[in-house]
Write an enzyme that holds these catalytic residues in place. Structure first.
Site, short mmCIF file in Angstrom:
data_model
loop_
_atom_site.label_atom_id
_atom_site.label_comp_id
_atom_site.label_asym_id
_atom_site.label_seq_id
_atom_site.Cartn_x
_atom_site.Cartn_y
_atom_site.Cartn_z
N TYR A 70 6.12 16.29 0.25
CA TYR A 70 6.41 15.32 -0.80
C TYR A 70 7.74 14.61 -0.56
O TYR A 70 7.99 13.55 -1.13
CB TYR A 70 6.50 16.00 -2.17
CG TYR A 70 5.25 16.66 -2.67
CD1 TYR A 70 4.00 16.45 -2.07
CD2 TYR A 70 5.30 17.53 -3.75
CE1 TYR A 70 2.87 17.07 -2.53
CE2 TYR A 70 4.16 18.15 -4.23
CZ TYR A 70 2.95 17.94 -3.62
OH TYR A 70 1.84 18.57 -4.09
N HIS A 129 0.62 25.07 2.16
CA HIS A 129 0.06 23.91 1.48
C HIS A 129 -1.42 23.69 1.76
O HIS A 129 -2.16 23.24 0.88
CB HIS A 129 0.85 22.65 1.88
CG HIS A 129 0.83 21.58 0.85
ND1 HIS A 129 1.87 20.71 0.64
CD2 HIS A 129 -0.10 21.20 -0.06
CE1 HIS A 129 1.58 19.85 -0.33
NE2 HIS A 129 0.38 20.14 -0.76
#
Length: 290
Positions: A70, A129
């Protein structure tokens, strides 16, 4: 009136605030815009992202969700530092989740850099992730080897709760072969159009808490008329940690206030059954999960 925060208890006893403010998607794009507009080659911190996170914290959110990919760990760090100074609260009053992916070739080094950006001594939760490690450049490690390194940083006290994200049952079964600590959490896309019932049953059987991202996806489908607060509440009543975000003050208030009402059993069941056979995946739709 003070909000009574909803929580979820993991199988190790950790108590997790059930509403998490996400710093991906919209805020990733905002950060990239700030980097493009910046002069020089030094670190860039988007004030817009910092302020959005602080608004969430001042509104009562106590769980922040970020990730290596991110690129908003710096902003989370600044927001936490400023908020704690302004509020008088302690670090222990917050729960911070981050995720690792491309840096999984060096878990300890990547985590050390993340903690520096976050201005923290430890993470409350650290997730792998995705299981799609074939997409990591120059990676030679197996899923099991990467997970073993995540277990190691947990044992060092750098991470309190460990888990995964976007894992299907086959990926979890790979970890189950050798894991010393089976994942406590699996953060997945979950909403009425993607209920993943088989995975939910597996998670329940093995003591894995599911966290839901993209819970408002049905709002992007023109034929769907479900209210945002109802979608969030439906997730909470499924026992999920719910990860969502907004830059709108009114929507933020609704996001927090969703903890203050309940759907009836009939209302939950009606949502379950209305789209029981749907399988609309917004993210990672080019990957195989079964």
């Amino acid at each position: 009136m003070a909000i009574n925060p909803a929580t979820v208890t993991l199988r190790n006893g950790s108590v997790v605030p059930a509403i998490a403010f996400g710093s991906g998607t919209k805020w990733y794009a905002t950060k990239q815009d700030a980097k493009e507009a910046a002069d020089g080659d030094g670190p860039v911190v988007s004030r817009e992202v910092v302020d959005s996170i602080k608004r969430a914290l001042h509104a009562g959110i106590r769980h922040l969700d970020t990730a290596e990919m991110y690129d908003t760990e710096d902003e989370i760090g600044v927001a936490i530092h400023e908020f704690l100074a302004e509020s008088g609260l302690e670090r222990s009053d917050l729960y911070v989740t981050s995720k690792i992916f491309t840096g999984a070739t060096d878990v300890r080094g990547t985590l050390t850099r993340a903690l520096a950006r976050l201005q923290l001594d430890y993470l409350d939760q650290y997730l792998l992730h995705t299981p799609f490690i074939e997409d990591i450049p120059d990676n030679t490690k197996t899923l099991g080897e990467i997970w073993a390194e995540i277990e190691a940083v947990h044992r060092k006290g750098l991470v309190r709760d460990i888990g995964v994200s976007n894992f299907g049952i086959p990926h979890l079964e790979v970890l189950r072969e050798d894991a010393t600590i089976f994942p406590l959490v699996n953060q997945i896309e979950f909403h009425p159009l993607l209920q993943q019932r088989e995975l939910a049953e597996y998670a329940k059987e093995h003591g894995v808490t599911l966290a839901s991202y993209a819970p408002l996806t049905p709002l992007t489908v023109p034929a769907d008329k479900v209210d945002a607060a109802v979608l969030l509440r439906w997730n909470l009543q499924k026992g999920r940690v719910v990860v969502s975000t907004t830059g709108n003050a009114d929507r933020l208030a609704a996001f927090v206030n969703v903890q203050e009402f309940e759907l009836t059993e009939n209302e939950v069941q009606a949502i379950d059954e209305a789209v029981a056979t749907a399988s609309f995946r917004k993210f990672w739709d080019d990957k195989t999960f079964d």
